[in-house]
Design a protein around this motif. Structure first.
Motif, PDB file in Angstrom:
ATOM      1  N   ARG A  67       0.863  -1.180   0.000  1.00  0.00           N
ATOM      2  CA  ARG A  67       0.000   0.000   0.000  1.00  0.00           C
ATOM      3  C   ARG A  67       0.897   1.227   0.000  1.00  0.00           C
ATOM      4  O   ARG A  67       1.935   1.235   0.636  1.00  0.00           O
ATOM      5  CB  ARG A  67      -0.876   0.010   1.257  1.00  0.00           C
ATOM      6  CG  ARG A  67      -1.930  -1.041   1.305  1.00  0.00           C
ATOM      7  CD  ARG A  67      -2.642  -1.057   2.649  1.00  0.00           C
ATOM      8  NE  ARG A  67      -3.497   0.109   2.822  1.00  0.00           N
ATOM      9  CZ  ARG A  67      -3.241   1.107   3.665  1.00  0.00           C
ATOM     10  NH1 ARG A  67      -2.148   1.090   4.410  1.00  0.00           N
ATOM     11  NH2 ARG A  67      -4.064   2.126   3.773  1.00  0.00           N
ATOM     12  N   PRO A 105      -0.021   5.070   0.435  1.00  0.00           N
ATOM     13  CA  PRO A 105      -0.930   6.220   0.526  1.00  0.00           C
ATOM     14  C   PRO A 105      -0.312   7.535   0.067  1.00  0.00           C
ATOM     15  O   PRO A 105      -1.025   8.462  -0.307  1.00  0.00           O
ATOM     16  CB  PRO A 105      -1.285   6.280   2.016  1.00  0.00           C
ATOM     17  CG  PRO A 105      -0.223   5.483   2.709  1.00  0.00           C
ATOM     18  CD  PRO A 105       0.222   4.444   1.742  1.00  0.00           C
ATOM     19  N   PRO A 136      -4.682  12.005   6.843  1.00  0.00           N
ATOM     20  CA  PRO A 136      -3.928  10.782   7.135  1.00  0.00           C
ATOM     21  C   PRO A 136      -2.592  11.127   7.792  1.00  0.00           C
ATOM     22  O   PRO A 136      -1.980  12.148   7.470  1.00  0.00           O
ATOM     23  CB  PRO A 136      -3.720  10.139   5.760  1.00  0.00           C
ATOM     24  CG  PRO A 136      -3.848  11.253   4.779  1.00  0.00           C
ATOM     25  CD  PRO A 136      -4.785  12.247   5.388  1.00  0.00           C
ATOM     26  N   ASN A 162      -7.051   7.097  10.919  1.00  0.00           N
ATOM     27  CA  ASN A 162      -6.244   8.158  10.304  1.00  0.00           C
ATOM     28  C   ASN A 162      -4.746   7.848  10.307  1.00  0.00           C
ATOM     29  O   ASN A 162      -3.974   8.535   9.632  1.00  0.00           O
ATOM     30  CB  ASN A 162      -6.469   9.495  11.018  1.00  0.00           C
ATOM     31  CG  ASN A 162      -7.801  10.128  10.663  1.00  0.00           C
ATOM     32  OD1 ASN A 162      -8.519   9.611   9.819  1.00  0.00           O
ATOM     33  ND2 ASN A 162      -8.142  11.219  11.315  1.00  0.00           N
ATOM     34  N   VAL A 202      -1.942   5.883   8.981  1.00  0.00           N
ATOM     35  CA  VAL A 202      -1.874   5.034   7.782  1.00  0.00           C
ATOM     36  C   VAL A 202      -0.457   4.596   7.411  1.00  0.00           C
ATOM     37  O   VAL A 202      -0.290   3.684   6.605  1.00  0.00           O
ATOM     38  CB  VAL A 202      -2.513   5.738   6.560  1.00  0.00           C
ATOM     39  CG1 VAL A 202      -3.983   6.076   6.843  1.00  0.00           C
ATOM     40  CG2 VAL A 202      -1.741   6.989   6.154  1.00  0.00           C
TER      41      VAL A 202
END
Length: 303
Positions: free
Chosen positions: A9, A11, A140, A167, A169
């Motif tokens: 992942r 972000p 985030p 929040n 992340v």
């Protein structure tokens, strides 16, 4: 609970630079220079995101007004071509919350929150600090785990606990414990970013998303190439780039990274200017050594 991510992942993308804060010769904030430098990092060095007002951005010596100005002008310069992550971490939870809210209002896309430093809170205090800051805005949050500056690590149990906050992340990691990080990656949805330029490749091998770099002021595009090569399965190609870039990955930290980054950018004719006390500008010898390190990595520091 085990999480199967397949691909990591990310972000905030893959390559993020902890941008230095340009100052004018008199030491005041160079807002125009910040716009020029940010655009260069995004468009030439191919950064997906920029950290503003991290330690590398001399956040200990910039005012709250300067921090807000920086976010606003850089947002104007890069538009939606890159995310802006505001460094808001301090060793005072209430003050960090204030900075976080101001950053959100100024247009930041995310927050970088370092472990509360110097006052050495217990892990329960660290967890509460992070959760309180994460509750304060809709942005985030990337945690910054750097025991050698903060004085304490973020314990694995603490990371597992705060990972449950919607929040929180990501983690910028300068702790360097691959086994502990592997456990956190296996048991949470946190995205990991290497906080040490030279550790980017080994970090990718355990599932990290990318790097929050310093040398990426100069080799962001090549670092993106390294990450892309690894992701497509070209491990040998990624290793070749890692070895090629090693002289600058490590050389940028011969003295405080900010000092050498500013010396290098000034040599390239890009906005950087002086550093603020207690940092001191690079000597001629240090700048010459930086040129040699860059050259060894295939980068010429010329205007």
């Amino acid at each position: 609970m085990t999480h199967d991510h397949g691909a990591a992942r990310r972000p905030f993308g893959r390559v993020i630079t902890a941008m230095v804060t340009p100052f004018r010769p008199d030491g005041s904030l160079d807002a125009d220079g910040a716009q020029t430098l940010a655009a260069h990092l995004v468009d030439v060095q191919r950064n997906d995101a920029l950290v503003l007002s991290g330690t590398g951005g001399e956040s200990p010596t910039t005012t709250e007004a300067e921090k807000e100005t920086l976010i606003r002008v850089v947002r104007e310069a890069v538009g939606d071509r890159a995310q802006i992550i505001a460094g808001v971490g301090t060793n005072d939870t209430a003050h960090t919350v204030e900075l976080a809210r101001a950053a959100e209002k100024a247009g930041a896309n995310g927050l970088l929150v370092v472990t509360p430093y110097y006052n050495r809170p217990p892990q329960s205090g660290v967890a509460r600090h992070f959760s309180t800051v994460a509750d304060a805005t809709g942005l985030p949050v990337m945690l910054y785990d750097i025991p050698h500056r903060a004085g304490i690590p973020i314990a694995t149990e603490t990371l597992l606990r705060v990972a449950e906050h919607p929040n929180i992340v990501a983690v910028k990691d300068a702790k360097g414990d691959l086994a502990a990080t592997s456990e956190v990656l296996a048991r949470t949805d946190l995205a990991y970013y290497s906080g040490e330029d030279a550790a980017t490749l080994p970090w990718l091998s355990i599932g990290a998303a990318g790097v929050v770099g310093t040398s990426t002021h100069f080799v962001g595009a090549q670092t993106l190439e390294l990450i892309t090569a690894f992701e497509r399965g070209d491990v040998a190609g990624a290793l070749r780039l890692h070895r090629q870039l090693l002289p600058i990955y490590t050389g940028i930290f011969r003295t405080a990274g900010t000092i050498l980054v500013k010396a290098g950018l000034n040599a390239q004719g890009l906005p950087a200017g002086p550093v603020r006390s207690p940092l001191v500008d690079a000597t001629e010898d240090e700048t010459a050594q930086l040129r040699a390190d860059c050259l060894a990595a295939g980068v010429e520091l010329a205007a």
